[in-house]
Structure formats: C-alpha cells, structure tokens
Design an enzyme around this catalytic site. Structure first.
Site, PDB file in Angstrom:
ATOM      1  N   HIS A 207      11.572 -61.168  -1.843  1.00 23.62           N
ATOM      2  CA  HIS A 207      10.682 -60.111  -2.322  1.00 23.62           C
ATOM      3  C   HIS A 207      11.055 -59.548  -3.687  1.00 23.62           C
ATOM      4  O   HIS A 207      10.345 -58.741  -4.244  1.00 23.62           O
ATOM      5  CB  HIS A 207      10.687 -58.949  -1.330  1.00 23.62           C
ATOM      6  CG  HIS A 207      11.969 -58.166  -1.322  1.00 23.62           C
ATOM      7  ND1 HIS A 207      13.114 -58.641  -0.732  1.00 23.62           N
ATOM      8  CD2 HIS A 207      12.288 -56.961  -1.843  1.00 23.62           C
ATOM      9  CE1 HIS A 207      14.073 -57.751  -0.888  1.00 23.62           C
ATOM     10  NE2 HIS A 207      13.618 -56.722  -1.555  1.00 23.62           N
TER      11      HIS A 207
HETATM   12  N1  UDP Z   1      13.898 -56.508   7.328  1.00 23.88           N
HETATM   13  C1  UDP Z   1      13.014 -56.085   8.295  1.00 23.88           C
HETATM   14  N2  UDP Z   1      11.803 -56.730   8.393  1.00 23.88           N
HETATM   15  C2  UDP Z   1      11.463 -57.761   7.577  1.00 23.88           C
HETATM   16  C3  UDP Z   1      12.378 -58.185   6.599  1.00 23.88           C
HETATM   17  C4  UDP Z   1      13.584 -57.529   6.481  1.00 23.88           C
HETATM   18  O1  UDP Z   1      13.302 -55.169   9.055  1.00 23.88           O
HETATM   19  O2  UDP Z   1      10.346 -58.271   7.710  1.00 23.88           O
HETATM   20  C5  UDP Z   1      15.170 -55.795   7.219  1.00 23.88           C
HETATM   21  C6  UDP Z   1      16.378 -56.690   7.116  1.00 23.88           C
HETATM   22  O3  UDP Z   1      16.840 -57.079   8.384  1.00 23.88           O
HETATM   23  C7  UDP Z   1      17.348 -55.805   6.375  1.00 23.88           C
HETATM   24  C8  UDP Z   1      16.470 -54.962   5.487  1.00 23.88           C
HETATM   25  O4  UDP Z   1      15.155 -55.084   6.009  1.00 23.88           O
HETATM   26  O5  UDP Z   1      18.001 -54.937   7.277  1.00 23.88           O
HETATM   27  C9  UDP Z   1      16.543 -55.428   4.059  1.00 23.88           C
HETATM   28  O6  UDP Z   1      15.599 -54.759   3.292  1.00 23.88           O
HETATM   29  P1  UDP Z   1      14.990 -55.357   1.959  1.00 23.88           P
HETATM   30  O7  UDP Z   1      15.168 -56.824   1.946  1.00 23.88           O
HETATM   31  O8  UDP Z   1      13.623 -54.808   1.841  1.00 23.88           O
HETATM   32  O9  UDP Z   1      15.849 -54.628   0.827  1.00 23.88           O
HETATM   33  P2  UDP Z   1      17.261 -54.971   0.148  1.00 23.88           P
HETATM   34  O10 UDP Z   1      18.260 -55.140   1.229  1.00 23.88           O
HETATM   35  O11 UDP Z   1      17.084 -56.186  -0.685  1.00 23.88           O
HETATM   36  O12 UDP Z   1      17.543 -53.762  -0.678  1.00 23.88           O
END
Ligand code: UDP
Length: 357
Positions: A207
């Site tokens: 994403h």
């Molecule tokens: N996650 C979720 N549903 C999804 C995809 C990811 O709950 O469809 C969770 C994943 O398990 C993790 C978190 O969202 O705990 C990560 O968030 P994201 O990838 O949006 O942000 P980043 O970690 O890159 O800041």
C-alpha cells in the site's frame, strides 16, 4: 493523570488498543481520531474487534496533500488540546496524524510521549521519515520498541529522553493471535464474492506511496505472485483498489485472491498460517517475524533491522524475478532472539508516563 491520545491510521488503532486497556485501569484517557483512515474496514472494524473505546473526538480529516491534511489536523487538534488540557499527549508511529498532533502540542507546552521513537529508515523518499524525526525531536518522552531505535536516538542526541519499552505490536500479536480459526475465515473479494482461505497460501500486503504511484510496481509484484506455487491472499488497501481491479481485468493474475481489507484478528490469523509473506508494511514485517514466517519486503530501505537477521526478512526491488528469488531463499531462526521485548510494552509505557509526569 489525564492523557490525550491521537490516532488516525490502522496500525495506530492496534497499538492504542493494547495501551488504552492498560492506561484506563488507573487513568483518564481522551481519545482523538483524526479520521485519516475512515472506511469501516480500515477503522470502525478495529474499534469493534479490539474493543477500543469510542473516540471522544472524531475530526473527520482525510485525503488531500500531505500539507493540507497535516495543516487541517493541527488546527483541530490544537482546539482539543486547549479544551482538554491533558497532562500528556500520547502518540504512536509516523503518520501525518502523529506529526500534526506533535506540532500542535509542542507550541502549547503539552508534554508529548512518542511510542515507536527512534525508528529510522534514512530514506529521502519515504514520506513517513520526516514525521518520525520531527515528532521525536519535539517529544519529552521517547519510548523505543527496539534497541535499534535507542541507537538511532543516540546518534541524534536524544538519548536522555529515550527508554526501551518493547513493541506494543508484539503485545497485540501475543494477546490476539489464535482468536480466529483459519478454516472459518471468510473474506469478501473485490468482485463481491465471499471466499474461504485456501489450505496453502501466501499473504501479500502492499500500500505504500512508493509502490502505488503508477502501474509499473504493482504489475511486477502481481507477476511474481502469479507464478507462485500456491494462491496469494491480498487484502487490497483502498489506495490500490481501482488499480488492482483494472489490472485484474486487463491481465487476469488469477493466482491472486483480491479481497477487501480484513480485520486485525483475521490479518494475524493469515500471518500465522501463510507459507510466506510479501509486504511493504512496517507492521506486517514484524508480524511475519513474530510468527517465524519468511518475509520479502518490497522497499528500498530497512525499517526494522532486527527482522533482517538470519535472512528472515529481505528487501527486494519491485521486480518480479527478484521477488521470486528472494522468496525462495531460506531463513535461519534463533528461538532465543527476541528483540521486540517480552509482550509487556503496554504496561511499561503506562509506567513510564506515571514516572515521568
Ligand atoms: N492489517 C489488517 N488488515 C489488512 C492488512 C493489514 O488488519 O487487510 C494489519 C496488519 O496485520 C498490521 C497492520 O495492519 O498489524 C499494518 O498496517 P499498515 O500496513 O496499514 O501500516 P504500516 O504498518 O505499514 O504502518
């Protein structure tokens, strides 16, 4: 103590869930949701599933340019801070919501506690890097999730305010793993069909701005996923939805199961049962590590160096051949190596707030 917490994005809801439950045992928490993530499956679902108290304020600010979003948030957060006069402002991670709240609070002399302090990518193109640096430099209490965060703070002269507490994402992973049965999981495809999880599968999330600016990166990633020996479950972030639907129409990519974003309990269930993980998410990289799953990260910077040990997590360019060859590499797991703490980070965060008031 009266603590005002500002959250806005999916990974912050997860961290706030575990910390809020701990915080509210003894203290008053005012929860502000900026509105940065607003779809039910990116926001409301997390509040329901993780039993996070309803926000006291929902600012309804999302979209627009970085400056527009951050500026609007600053204006509204300042109003809330002036009204509530909290003893602490509690912030998580590196989003525009984090930065906006930090900048609003520092001018009002509200002490700021930053959780996930010291995380650095040293990337000039990573939009969240500036949010991390600025937030750390205006915060009073810097709580690092890992030793590398402490080391980075030392380089920037922030050590006096820095403490190692462990990673609240690990607390959440331990507390919430096993709450869903993978055989019972039902996901809704982008085509509107309800499907079950295959017996064997890979888990993909993608994403970040870096990988979603044009078709090229996603086409390479999908090409790699299409050649794998088992289907790939991909919960598509809203940012990528139209592009993913179009690419499916144009090119098929039938090995991919394109689904709507899943809830956190479903997501960690998928992590725990996947063959391997491909991601550009900071959270997923750590969860893959917690679950002992091989992870390929499609980014050109390291965000959690601890996960890279033993080739458990390796970087790849968004190039099909490279992704496939990196996925095929083995990993070496040392069971005694636990750099993310002892799943007590939430307790330690509250203790630090109490101690440093
Ligand atoms: N996650 C979720 N549903 C999804 C995809 C990811 O709950 O469809 C969770 C994943 O398990 C993790 C978190 O969202 O705990 C990560 O968030 P994201 O990838 O949006 O942000 P980043 O970690 O890159 O800041």
């Amino acid at each position: 103590m009266k603590i005002l917490t500002v959250v806005g994005a999916r990974p912050q809801f997860i961290k706030a869930a575990v910390v809020s439950h701990e915080l509210r045992k003894k203290h008053t928490e005012i929860l502000v949701h900026t509105g940065q993530h607003f779809d039910h499956n990116m926001s409301g679902q997390f509040f329901e599933e993780l039993n996070i108290p309803d926000p006291d304020y929902n600012l309804g600010i999302s979209g627009g340019s970085h400056a527009e979003m951050t500026g609007k948030m600053m204006v509204e957060i300042e109003k809330v801070l002036l009204k509530e006069k909290p003893e602490w402002l509690l912030l998580y991670g590196d989003t525009n919501s984090t930065l906006a709240a930090a900048l609003a609070a520092v001018k009002l002399h509200t002490p700021i506690c930053h959780v996930e302090a010291g995380t650095r990518t040293h990337s000039k193109t990573n939009p969240e890097e500036i949010n991390r640096i600025c937030t750390d430099h205006v915060s009073t209490l810097l709580l690092a999730s890992t030793q590398s965060g402490m080391d980075e703070m030392k380089k920037e002269g922030l050590s006096e305010r820095g403490y190692l507490v462990g990673d609240p994402m690990y607390d959440a992973f331990i507390q919430y793993s096993g709450k869903k049965d993978v055989r019972e999981l039902k996901m809704e495809t982008l085509e509107g069909i309800t499907v079950k999880v295959p017996d064997e599968f890979y888990y993909l999330t993608c994403h970040r701005e870096e990988n979603t600016e044009d078709d090229k990166c996603l086409r390479e990633i999908f090409t790699a996923m299409d050649r794998l020996d088992a289907p790939v479950v991909y919960p598509v972030h809203p940012r990528n939805k139209q592009r993913a639907i179009r690419m499916r129409k144009e090119r098929g990519f039938r090995n991919l199961i394109l689904v709507e974003p899943v809830g956190y309990l479903e997501s960690i269930c998928l992590v725990n049962h996947a063959k391997k993980i491909v991601t550009d998410s900071g959270g997923l990289q750590r969860e893959a590590f917690f679950a002992g799953k091989k992870c390929v990260t499609i980014l050109d910077f390291v965000i959690w160096p601890e996960t890279m040990v033993g080739k458990r997590n390796v970087l790849s360019a968004p190039k099909a051949e490279e992704i496939l060859s990196k996925l095929a590499q083995g990993q070496k797991i040392d069971k005694n190596y636990n750099p993310f703490g002892d799943a007590q980070a939430s307790k330690k965060i509250v203790e630090m707030l109490e101690e440093k008031i």
